[in-house]
Design a protein around this motif. Structure first.
Motif, PDB file in Angstrom:
ATOM      1  N   PRO A 466       0.970  -1.207   0.027  1.00  0.00           N
ATOM      2  CA  PRO A 466      -0.009  -0.130  -0.085  1.00  0.00           C
ATOM      3  C   PRO A 466       0.828   1.193   0.034  1.00  0.00           C
ATOM      4  CG  PRO A 466       0.085  -0.928   1.982  1.00  0.00           C
ATOM      5  CD  PRO A 466       0.684  -1.913   1.316  1.00  0.00           C
ATOM      6  N   TYR A 467       0.344   2.386  -0.635  1.00  0.00           N
ATOM      7  CA  TYR A 467       1.036   3.609  -0.548  1.00  0.00           C
ATOM      8  C   TYR A 467      -0.059   4.566  -0.565  1.00  0.00           C
ATOM      9  CZ  TYR A 467       0.553   3.895  -5.866  1.00  0.00           C
ATOM     10  OH  TYR A 467       0.041   3.907  -7.036  1.00  0.00           O
ATOM     11  N   GLY A 468       0.190   5.805   0.010  1.00  0.00           N
ATOM     12  CA  GLY A 468      -0.959   6.692  -0.143  1.00  0.00           C
ATOM     13  C   GLY A 468      -1.047   7.554  -1.189  1.00  0.00           C
ATOM     14  N   ALA A 469      -2.176   7.868  -1.711  1.00  0.00           N
ATOM     15  CA  ALA A 469      -2.241   8.686  -2.641  1.00  0.00           C
ATOM     16  C   ALA A 469      -1.684   9.966  -2.673  1.00  0.00           C
ATOM     17  CB  ALA A 469      -3.756   8.958  -3.308  1.00  0.00           C
ATOM     18  N   GLY A 470      -0.776  10.516  -3.411  1.00  0.00           N
ATOM     19  CA  GLY A 470      -0.250  11.676  -3.473  1.00  0.00           C
ATOM     20  C   GLY A 470       1.425  11.719  -2.939  1.00  0.00           C
ATOM     21  N   SER A 471       1.758  10.247  -2.854  1.00  0.00           N
ATOM     22  CA  SER A 471       3.132   9.859  -2.285  1.00  0.00           C
ATOM     23  C   SER A 471       3.900   9.127  -3.539  1.00  0.00           C
ATOM     24  CB  SER A 471       3.266   8.985  -1.247  1.00  0.00           C
ATOM     25  OG  SER A 471       2.633   7.607  -1.696  1.00  0.00           O
ATOM     26  N   TRP A 472       5.233   9.070  -3.400  1.00  0.00           N
ATOM     27  CA  TRP A 472       5.903   8.683  -4.614  1.00  0.00           C
ATOM     28  C   TRP A 472       5.853   6.914  -4.658  1.00  0.00           C
ATOM     29  CZ3 TRP A 472       7.220  10.474  -9.124  1.00  0.00           C
ATOM     30  CH2 TRP A 472       7.047  11.992  -9.193  1.00  0.00           C
ATOM     31  N   GLY A 473       4.979   6.542  -4.175  1.00  0.00           N
ATOM     32  CA  GLY A 473       4.958   4.828  -4.167  1.00  0.00           C
ATOM     33  C   GLY A 473       5.170   4.379  -2.699  1.00  0.00           C
ATOM     34  N   PRO A 474       5.405   3.179  -2.803  1.00  0.00           N
ATOM     35  CA  PRO A 474       5.639   2.266  -1.576  1.00  0.00           C
ATOM     36  C   PRO A 474       7.120   2.686  -1.006  1.00  0.00           C
ATOM     37  CG  PRO A 474       4.717   0.914  -3.074  1.00  0.00           C
ATOM     38  CD  PRO A 474       5.079   2.148  -3.800  1.00  0.00           C
ATOM     39  N   THR A 475       7.485   2.671   0.339  1.00  0.00           N
ATOM     40  CA  THR A 475       9.090   2.976   0.487  1.00  0.00           C
ATOM     41  C   THR A 475       9.745   1.961   0.153  1.00  0.00           C
ATOM     42  OG1 THR A 475       8.423   1.624   2.883  1.00  0.00           O
ATOM     43  CG2 THR A 475       8.100   4.054   2.830  1.00  0.00           C
ATOM     44  N   ALA A 476       9.265   0.755  -0.146  1.00  0.00           N
ATOM     45  CA  ALA A 476       9.940  -0.256  -0.780  1.00  0.00           C
ATOM     46  C   ALA A 476      10.599   0.200  -2.167  1.00  0.00           C
ATOM     47  CB  ALA A 476       9.283  -1.656  -0.861  1.00  0.00           C
ATOM     48  N   ALA A 477      10.098   1.128  -2.804  1.00  0.00           N
ATOM     49  CA  ALA A 477      10.380   1.446  -4.158  1.00  0.00           C
ATOM     50  C   ALA A 477      11.738   2.430  -3.851  1.00  0.00           C
ATOM     51  CB  ALA A 477       9.554   2.288  -4.922  1.00  0.00           C
ATOM     52  N   ILE A 478      11.739   3.188  -2.881  1.00  0.00           N
ATOM     53  CA  ILE A 478      12.716   4.084  -2.555  1.00  0.00           C
ATOM     54  C   ILE A 478      13.891   3.179  -1.937  1.00  0.00           C
ATOM     55  CG2 ILE A 478      13.405   5.909  -0.809  1.00  0.00           C
ATOM     56  CD1 ILE A 478      10.686   6.610  -0.645  1.00  0.00           C
ATOM     57  N   ALA A 479      13.722   1.913  -1.419  1.00  0.00           N
ATOM     58  CA  ALA A 479      14.877   1.041  -0.829  1.00  0.00           C
ATOM     59  C   ALA A 479      15.410   0.533  -2.160  1.00  0.00           C
ATOM     60  CB  ALA A 479      14.382   0.346  -0.019  1.00  0.00           C
ATOM     61  N   LEU A 480      14.445   0.327  -3.199  1.00  0.00           N
ATOM     62  CA  LEU A 480      15.059  -0.568  -4.438  1.00  0.00           C
ATOM     63  C   LEU A 480      16.168   0.060  -4.864  1.00  0.00           C
ATOM     64  CD1 LEU A 480      14.611  -2.728  -6.515  1.00  0.00           C
ATOM     65  CD2 LEU A 480      13.206  -1.286  -7.793  1.00  0.00           C
ATOM     66  N   ALA A 481      16.265   1.660  -4.978  1.00  0.00           N
ATOM     67  CA  ALA A 481      17.216   2.412  -5.476  1.00  0.00           C
ATOM     68  C   ALA A 481      18.230   2.661  -4.394  1.00  0.00           C
ATOM     69  CB  ALA A 481      16.702   3.604  -6.325  1.00  0.00           C
ATOM     70  N   ALA A 482      17.692   2.832  -3.361  1.00  0.00           N
ATOM     71  CA  ALA A 482      18.773   3.443  -2.261  1.00  0.00           C
ATOM     72  C   ALA A 482      19.737   2.255  -1.966  1.00  0.00           C
ATOM     73  CB  ALA A 482      17.810   3.590  -0.992  1.00  0.00           C
ATOM     74  N   LYS A 483      19.579   1.030  -1.940  1.00  0.00           N
ATOM     75  CA  LYS A 483      20.497   0.109  -1.623  1.00  0.00           C
ATOM     76  C   LYS A 483      21.470   0.248  -2.556  1.00  0.00           C
ATOM     77  CE  LYS A 483      18.103  -3.638  -4.222  1.00  0.00           C
ATOM     78  NZ  LYS A 483      17.234  -4.805  -4.108  1.00  0.00           N
ATOM     79  N   ASP A 484      21.377   0.727  -4.006  1.00  0.00           N
ATOM     80  CA  ASP A 484      22.434   0.914  -4.636  1.00  0.00           C
ATOM     81  C   ASP A 484      23.122   2.060  -4.520  1.00  0.00           C
ATOM     82  OD1 ASP A 484      22.128  -1.758  -5.695  1.00  0.00           O
ATOM     83  OD2 ASP A 484      20.713  -0.887  -7.219  1.00  0.00           O
ATOM     84  N   GLY A 485      22.699   3.025  -3.561  1.00  0.00           N
ATOM     85  CA  GLY A 485      23.117   4.501  -3.396  1.00  0.00           C
ATOM     86  C   GLY A 485      22.506   5.369  -4.594  1.00  0.00           C
ATOM     87  N   VAL A 486      21.396   5.013  -4.916  1.00  0.00           N
ATOM     88  CA  VAL A 486      20.612   5.693  -5.931  1.00  0.00           C
ATOM     89  C   VAL A 486      19.410   6.466  -5.230  1.00  0.00           C
ATOM     90  CG1 VAL A 486      19.398   5.845  -8.084  1.00  0.00           C
ATOM     91  CG2 VAL A 486      21.718   4.623  -7.775  1.00  0.00           C
ATOM     92  N   ALA A 487      19.237   7.714  -5.690  1.00  0.00           N
ATOM     93  CA  ALA A 487      17.801   8.528  -5.051  1.00  0.00           C
ATOM     94  C   ALA A 487      17.272   8.574  -6.415  1.00  0.00           C
ATOM     95  CB  ALA A 487      18.083   9.677  -4.576  1.00  0.00           C
ATOM     96  N   TRP A 488      16.014   8.360  -6.609  1.00  0.00           N
ATOM     97  CA  TRP A 488      14.854   8.874  -7.489  1.00  0.00           C
ATOM     98  C   TRP A 488      15.061  10.124  -7.938  1.00  0.00           C
ATOM     99  CZ3 TRP A 488      13.164   5.175 -10.664  1.00  0.00           C
ATOM    100  CH2 TRP A 488      12.869   3.720  -9.947  1.00  0.00           C
ATOM    101  N   HIS A 489      15.134  10.767  -9.149  1.00  0.00           N
ATOM    102  CA  HIS A 489      14.939  12.046  -9.354  1.00  0.00           C
ATOM    103  C   HIS A 489      13.523  12.375  -9.208  1.00  0.00           C
ATOM    104  CE1 HIS A 489      14.872  15.374 -12.282  1.00  0.00           C
ATOM    105  NE2 HIS A 489      16.000  15.678 -11.872  1.00  0.00           N
ATOM    106  N   GLU A 490      13.268  13.412  -8.537  1.00  0.00           N
ATOM    107  CA  GLU A 490      11.952  13.947  -8.175  1.00  0.00           C
ATOM    108  C   GLU A 490      11.922  15.214  -8.402  1.00  0.00           C
ATOM    109  OE1 GLU A 490      10.708  12.238  -4.492  1.00  0.00           O
ATOM    110  OE2 GLU A 490      10.841  10.057  -5.191  1.00  0.00           O
TER     111      GLU A 490
END
Length: 490
Positions: A466-490
């Motif tokens: 689940p993710y709240g409408a108005g957010s950038w998706g589940p926190t797991a999506a942030i972690a998907l990139a963050a574990k490689d030292g990458v931040a999504w461009h927003e």
């Protein structure tokens, strides 16, 4: 007339004088097709003798369809083009049709009438109607050698159903007369990807794993179901967005330089990329479904609330993809798409590697890696970030700052008329240029990879977070990139 290309494959070179629109009273027709055709008419870009025949189940006569079209054009056409509406309406006729009734296609063929040059068909229909529609076109003589057909998605729900539909179409039309539509390919900035890469010596020599650290592709929507309940819940974000639009963007970013600017060369290189996609691992994908939240300060319901029942359909997908070839070995491609995200945007981010040695470090200055951001919608622009020295005497240490080099397509090309994607694609369908359309082996390579992703979800019990409408998706999506030292461009 049929000609033979340098590759030895036949090509239909005629410009059609008849255009047959299936689904002529649908939402796509009202919002995109009729306004696009009227714009082409206004600028005298379609043949003066082109007749447009609409067909759908709605019981209308010619005048009824013209009234319907006039309402749509007054609603969706820009004001400066509305003076062209009366003349455009004279091109329109209509024939009601139930595609499941093969006998009715004889009346449709009579309405189309004789073709002096050729017939272009735009087919937008439910997957279940592809076979009876093709059978009706064949039976009525509308699928002869003077006809070509454009196919609007969805073309199946997986590789098997896609092959089934493609086989049905291929029974009546050879590949050189089949135009599979992905409207993203008609967008100016998407086409500019090729110009950016292959017309500028600055980029292509460094467009590889040695210089590029990672690539991000984001397609974000603020809307929810928006009247697409029946289709979307059976498709989800993976099949609705990733299978077509996002994989086409990935292929254009990653393909090798085509030898020529022609359909065979360009589509061949895209297909090579799609076939080189590595099967996704379970830890490299995240799915989500939006809950109630707020968009632009307004409360919006959750997906299940809009649907009216619980559902396991994903409205968000993030994937770390890899292309196993020499150019891209070890470079992750982060794909992200979802509904009810904070803003509507489609963009490609190419993140370059740091300089191998910075002589400025001993003076306390940090050089940031260069980044190329290609905005596709809502704004069409290109931004390249460079490092520049901050003005000053440097008594407290030399400072570097990122400086964006911005190219706004709207400002750079203020003179030429801005075209929406369907204008270009409909004109190419009428004239017979397949460059911006998708070949069968491309579609099947896309579906093969998507089926692999869905199998990983099933085998590993991956369900939407689940993710709240108005957010950038589940926190797991942030972690998907963050574990490689990458931040999504927003």
């Amino acid at each position: 007339m049929t000609v033979v290309t340098p590759e030895g494959t036949p090509s239909m070179s005629f410009t059609a004088d008849k255009l047959l629109l299936f689904g002529a009273t649908g939402d796509l027709s009202q919002r995109m097709l009729l306004p696009s055709l009227c714009a082409l008419h206004a600028d005298a870009l379609v043949p003066e003798k082109l007749n447009i025949i609409g067909t759908a189940r709605s019981e209308l006569d010619d005048d009824g369809f013209r009234n319907f079209a006039a309402d749509a054009l007054n609603k969706f056409l820009p004001d400066y083009r509305k003076s062209a509406i009366p003349g455009f309406l004279q091109r329109l006729t209509y024939q009601a049709l139930d595609a499941n009734q093969t006998a009715q296609f004889a009346d449709l063929a009579a309405k189309v009438g004789p073709r002096q040059d050729g017939l272009a068909i735009f087919l937008s229909t439910a997957p279940s109607l592809f076979e009876p529609t093709i059978a009706g076109l064949q039976a009525s003589g509308l699928a002869d050698e003077t006809s070509r057909i454009g196919l609007e998605k969805p073309l199946g729900t997986d590789l098997d159903t896609s092959r089934h539909i493609n086989d049905a179409v291929a029974s009546a039309f050879p590949e050189d007369r089949i135009f599979r539509i992905d409207h993203y390919l008609g967008k100016e900035t998407v086409q500019n990807l090729m110009a950016l890469r292959f017309a500028n010596i600055l980029f292509e020599p460094i467009w590889n794993a040695h210089y590029i650290e990672h690539v991000q592709i984001t397609v974000a929507e603020t809307v929810g179901l928006e009247g697409r309940v029946g289709f979307y819940d059976g498709a989800g974000a993976l099949r609705d967005m990733v299978q077509n639009h996002m994989l086409q963007l990935l292929a254009l970013v990653a393909m090798e330089p085509p030898s020529r600017f022609d359909p065979a060369a360009i589509r061949g290189e895209k297909t090579k990329v799609l076939r080189s996609l590595r099967t996704v691992a379970a830890g490299d994908t995240v799915t989500g479904q939006y809950r109630a939240g707020a968009i632009d300060g307004a409360s919006v319901p959750g997906y299940a609330d809009e649907l009216g029942k619980p559902s396991a359909t994903e409205t968000f997908v993030a994937i770390k993809a890899h292309i196993d070839n020499w150019r891209w070995k070890g470079v992750p491609f982060y794909l992200r798409t979802g509904k009810r995200l904070p803003k509507r945007t489609t963009e490609i981010v190419v993140q370059f590697r740091p300089v191998p040695h910075s002589m400025f470090a001993q003076r306390g200055a940090i050089a940031q890696p260069n980044r190329l951001v290609i905005g596709i919608q809502p704004e069409e622009n290109i931004t390249f970030t460079t490092n520049a020295k901050v003005p000053g005497l440097d008594r407290g240490g030399l400072r570097l700052r990122e400086v964006p080099l911005d190219i706004s397509m709207e400002d750079a090309f203020a003179g030429p008329t801005k075209r929406i994607a369907y204008e270009r694609l409909l004109l190419d369908l009428i004239e017979g240029d397949q460059t911006l359309f998708v070949r069968r082996d491309e579609v099947e390579a896309q579906w093969a990879w998507i089926d692999g992703v869905r199998k990983v979800w099933t085998d590993n019990g991956i369900t939407p977070n689940p993710y709240g409408a108005g957010s950038w998706g589940p926190t797991a999506a942030i972690a998907l990139a963050a574990k490689d030292g990458v931040a999504w461009h927003e």
